[in-house]
Scaffold this active site. Structure first.
Site, PDB file in Angstrom:
ATOM      1  N   HIS A 118       0.695  -1.129   0.083  1.00 26.14           N
ATOM      2  CA  HIS A 118       0.075  -0.047  -0.259  1.00 26.14           C
ATOM      3  C   HIS A 118       0.844   1.227   0.083  1.00 26.14           C
ATOM      4  O   HIS A 118       2.043   1.131   0.166  1.00 26.14           O
ATOM      5  CB  HIS A 118      -0.883  -0.024   1.165  1.00 26.14           C
ATOM      6  CG  HIS A 118      -0.022   0.089   2.403  1.00 26.14           C
ATOM      7  ND1 HIS A 118       0.555  -1.016   3.102  1.00 26.14           N
ATOM      8  CD2 HIS A 118       0.326   1.292   3.285  1.00 26.14           C
ATOM      9  CE1 HIS A 118       1.201  -0.471   4.184  1.00 26.14           C
ATOM     10  NE2 HIS A 118       0.824   0.969   4.318  1.00 26.14           N
ATOM     11  N   ASP A 167       0.869   5.168   1.906  1.00 28.76           N
ATOM     12  CA  ASP A 167       0.409   5.618   2.976  1.00 28.76           C
ATOM     13  C   ASP A 167      -0.544   6.966   2.531  1.00 28.76           C
ATOM     14  O   ASP A 167      -0.054   7.512   1.564  1.00 28.76           O
ATOM     15  CB  ASP A 167       1.174   6.266   4.068  1.00 28.76           C
ATOM     16  CG  ASP A 167       1.790   5.131   4.756  1.00 28.76           C
ATOM     17  OD1 ASP A 167       1.295   4.031   4.630  1.00 28.76           O
ATOM     18  OD2 ASP A 167       2.806   5.283   5.446  1.00 28.76           O
ATOM     19  N   HIS A 212       4.610  -0.002  -0.194  1.00 28.51           N
ATOM     20  CA  HIS A 212       5.606  -0.679   0.787  1.00 28.51           C
ATOM     21  C   HIS A 212       4.662  -1.693   1.425  1.00 28.51           C
ATOM     22  O   HIS A 212       3.490  -1.982   1.260  1.00 28.51           O
ATOM     23  CB  HIS A 212       6.297  -0.013   1.813  1.00 28.51           C
ATOM     24  CG  HIS A 212       5.141   1.007   2.708  1.00 28.51           C
ATOM     25  ND1 HIS A 212       4.716   2.418   2.219  1.00 28.51           N
ATOM     26  CD2 HIS A 212       4.446   0.811   3.763  1.00 28.51           C
ATOM     27  CE1 HIS A 212       3.780   2.808   2.814  1.00 28.51           C
ATOM     28  NE2 HIS A 212       3.758   1.937   3.832  1.00 28.51           N
ATOM     29  N   ARG A 269       7.308  -9.580  15.170  1.00 30.81           N
ATOM     30  CA  ARG A 269       7.873  -7.934  15.030  1.00 30.81           C
ATOM     31  C   ARG A 269       6.635  -7.222  15.430  1.00 30.81           C
ATOM     32  O   ARG A 269       5.491  -7.252  15.309  1.00 30.81           O
ATOM     33  CB  ARG A 269       8.051  -8.014  13.531  1.00 30.81           C
ATOM     34  CG  ARG A 269       8.346  -6.919  12.939  1.00 30.81           C
ATOM     35  CD  ARG A 269       8.875  -6.827  11.381  1.00 30.81           C
ATOM     36  NE  ARG A 269       9.183  -5.423  11.038  1.00 30.81           N
ATOM     37  CZ  ARG A 269       8.348  -4.596  10.246  1.00 30.81           C
ATOM     38  NH1 ARG A 269       7.111  -4.987  10.241  1.00 30.81           N
ATOM     39  NH2 ARG A 269       8.813  -3.301   9.980  1.00 30.81           N
TER      40      ARG A 269
HETATM   41  C1  LIG Z   1      -5.548   8.106   9.025  1.00 34.33           C
HETATM   42  C2  LIG Z   1      -5.494   6.822   8.603  1.00 34.33           C
HETATM   43  C3  LIG Z   1      -4.528   6.365   7.619  1.00 34.33           C
HETATM   44  C4  LIG Z   1      -4.843   4.990   7.366  1.00 34.33           C
HETATM   45  C5  LIG Z   1      -6.072   4.685   7.754  1.00 34.33           C
HETATM   46  C6  LIG Z   1      -6.424   5.536   8.754  1.00 34.33           C
HETATM   47  O1  LIG Z   1      -7.717   5.863   9.163  1.00 34.33           O
HETATM   48  C7  LIG Z   1      -5.979   4.892  10.131  1.00 34.33           C
HETATM   49  C8  LIG Z   1      -4.771   3.841   9.896  1.00 34.33           C
HETATM   50  C9  LIG Z   1      -3.926   4.134   8.719  1.00 34.33           C
HETATM   51  C10 LIG Z   1      -3.508   2.805   7.981  1.00 34.33           C
HETATM   52  C11 LIG Z   1      -2.245   2.138   8.715  1.00 34.33           C
HETATM   53  C12 LIG Z   1      -1.925   0.780   8.033  1.00 34.33           C
HETATM   54  C13 LIG Z   1      -1.946   0.958   6.396  1.00 34.33           C
HETATM   55  C14 LIG Z   1      -3.155   1.714   5.990  1.00 34.33           C
HETATM   56  C15 LIG Z   1      -3.252   1.844   4.422  1.00 34.33           C
HETATM   57  C16 LIG Z   1      -4.291   1.238   6.631  1.00 34.33           C
HETATM   58  O2  LIG Z   1      -4.948   0.251   6.174  1.00 34.33           O
HETATM   59  O3  LIG Z   1      -4.468   1.729   8.179  1.00 34.33           O
HETATM   60  C17 LIG Z   1      -3.120   3.391   6.517  1.00 34.33           C
HETATM   61  C18 LIG Z   1      -4.303   3.965   6.165  1.00 34.33           C
HETATM   62  C19 LIG Z   1      -3.659   5.227   4.989  1.00 34.33           C
HETATM   63  O4  LIG Z   1      -2.491   5.642   5.054  1.00 34.33           O
HETATM   64  O5  LIG Z   1      -4.743   5.314   4.037  1.00 34.33           O
HETATM   65  O1  LIG Z   2       5.233  -2.590   9.882  1.00 38.31           O
HETATM   66  C1  LIG Z   2       5.697  -2.032   9.069  1.00 38.31           C
HETATM   67  O2  LIG Z   2       7.126  -2.002   8.630  1.00 38.31           O
HETATM   68  C2  LIG Z   2       4.775  -1.125   8.216  1.00 38.31           C
HETATM   69  C3  LIG Z   2       3.614  -0.401   8.581  1.00 38.31           C
HETATM   70  C4  LIG Z   2       2.869   0.521   7.817  1.00 38.31           C
HETATM   71  O3  LIG Z   2       3.347   0.399   6.539  1.00 38.31           O
HETATM   72  C5  LIG Z   2       1.974   1.146   8.165  1.00 38.31           C
HETATM   73  O4  LIG Z   2       1.559   0.991   9.392  1.00 38.31           O
HETATM   74  O5  LIG Z   2       1.471   2.107   7.294  1.00 38.31           O
HETATM   75 FE   LIG Z   3       2.431   2.227   5.411  1.00 40.61          FE
END
Ligand SMILES: C=C1C[C@]23C[C@@]1(O)CC[C@H]2[C@@]12CCC[C@@](C)(C(=O)O1)[C@H]2[C@@H]3C(=O)O
Ligand SMILES: O=C(O)CCC(=O)C(=O)O
Ligand SMILES: [Fe+2]
Length: 362
Positions: free
Chosen positions: A229, A231, A287, A297
């Site tokens: 994904h 961010d 990533h 981890r």
């Molecule tokens: C603010 C946010 C970004 C995120 C979705 C969220 O509402 C809270 C968690 C964030 C996260 C962390 C893991 C990877 C990700 C793609 C996900 O599923 O939840 C990211 C979201 C994002 O960056 O779009």
């Molecule tokens: O655990 C990791 O190294 C990646 C975590 C991550 O990509 C995320 O929380 O958006």
């Molecule tokens: Fe991420």
């Protein structure tokens, strides 16, 4: 809401037997629910030479140049001299460990409820995949207190909250400093982006914390900790425990490059909103997190976006005379909603074509 007690709620007892919430520790073989068929689409390589994600010493006179270069070429960099005390990182890690070591029925008391950001559960992008990831997550937006109280019924939630709050406070400052460096490296100043200036003391940035746990996996080649994904943020500062797992996608030819944990080093991801703001000069990088046969981890992502009401669009100063904005303006909440609907197609969905340039530039 489940009752505030140590006893498993009947509904949650049922969910314990559902593959979404099984106890990873007791599993000897990856079940079909967690077996991913296409994990080896691209080779995984250990970092070496030009493949290594750049490490930037923030105290060095070259920091600005190196940050700018890394944001353009890699979409990710590692930082030293960031000012976050090692002892705080250790305390953060042990609180994350403490949280994920709780029994499942206890963690489910703080489960993320539908439509809300915070809480324990699968990572939000899980809904896009037919298979489940080899991980658990805990998202904190605002104060951790409400959820922490449900996790630890007695006073012991205070330790967790104190560390999270202490970490958030120093990370907010660091994130502001990094944002400022990233903008300066593009030749932008506070006048160009008023909400991101250091004089604002980064108080305006909206932040979310994502804590991730990746249990050891008996067949690491068949499961994934966190699917590929980008961010959605402006930037994300990631802490990873001593076990390797993070990989970033490098192009030509596509390959997954490991970002090995280095003691005291933090990782910075360029998020989609910085990609938009820089009109694509900075790149948000794909990533993922892979899992490990022997080691559990942990990671903590400090996710930083603009104030909720701010429309992020390509900065005018970065557009050439014959080049318009490549993306339409979006607020962070609007972009998160798009991500929630379109996942990795969200960025492409707001791309503008040449005919749309004139009327959209800010
Ligand atoms: C603010 C946010 C970004 C995120 C979705 C969220 O509402 C809270 C968690 C964030 C996260 C962390 C893991 C990877 C990700 C793609 C996900 O599923 O939840 C990211 C979201 C994002 O960056 O779009
Ligand atoms: O655990 C990791 O190294 C990646 C975590 C991550 O990509 C995320 O929380 O958006
Ligand atoms: Fe991420």
């Amino acid at each position: 809401m489940p009752p505030l007690s140590d006893e498993p709620h009947p509904h949650h007892t049922l969910r314990l037997h559902h593959p979404r919430h099984f106890q990873f520790e007791s599993i000897r073989k990856v079940p079909d629910s967690h077996a991913w068929p296409d994990l080896h689409d691209h080779p995984s390589v250990e970092p070496s030479g030009p493949d290594s994600v750049p490490v930037v010493d923030l105290a060095s006179p070259d920091a600005l140049l190196l940050v700018g270069r890394a944001c353009q070429d890699f979409g990710v960099f590692q930082i030293t001299s960031h000012g976050i005390p090692t002892d705080l990182l250790d305390r953060l890690e042990s609180q994350i460990r403490r949280l994920f070591s709780l029994p499942t029925h206890q963690k489910l008391k703080a489960a993320r409820s539908p439509g809300s950001i915070s809480g324990y559960g699968l990572v939000p992008i899980s809904s896009f995949f037919p298979k489940l990831m080899w991980s658990e997550g805990f998202t904190i937006a605002g104060s951790p207190l409400e959820h922490a109280r449900k996790l630890w019924p007695n006073e012991s939630y205070a330790e967790f909250c104190n560390v999270i709050e202490e970490y958030s406070k120093v990370m907010k400052k660091l994130a502001g400093r990094l944002m400022h460096l990233m903008l300066l490296s593009l030749g932008l100043t506070e006048e160009d982006i008023s909400w991101a200036g250091p004089t604002k003391d980064s108080g305006d940035l909206s932040t979310v914390m994502q804590l991730n746990s990746y249990p050891a996996c008996p067949e690491p080649d068949r499961a994934v900790g966190l699917a590929a994904h980008t961010d959605s943020s402006l930037l994300t500062v990631l802490y990873q425990s001593r076990t390797s797992g993070l990989q970033v996608l490098r192009p030509d030819p596509p390959r997954w490059v490991t970002v090995p944990p280095l003691p005291g080093v933090l990782i910075v991801h360029v998020g989609d909103l910085s990609h938009i703001l820089s009109n694509g000069r900075f790149r948000s990088v794909l990533h993922r997190a892979v899992v490990n046969r022997t080691h559990h981890r942990l990671s903590a992502a400090y996710i930083c976006g603009p104030p909720a009401h701010v429309k992020v669009s390509p900065v005018k100063k970065l557009l050439g005379p014959s080049q318009g904005p490549a993306y339409r303006a979006v607020t962070w909440p609007e972009y998160l909603a798009l991500k929630g609907k379109l996942f990795n197609e969200a960025l492409a969905s707001i791309k503008l074509c040449e005919e749309q340039w004139e009327d959209r530039s800010n």
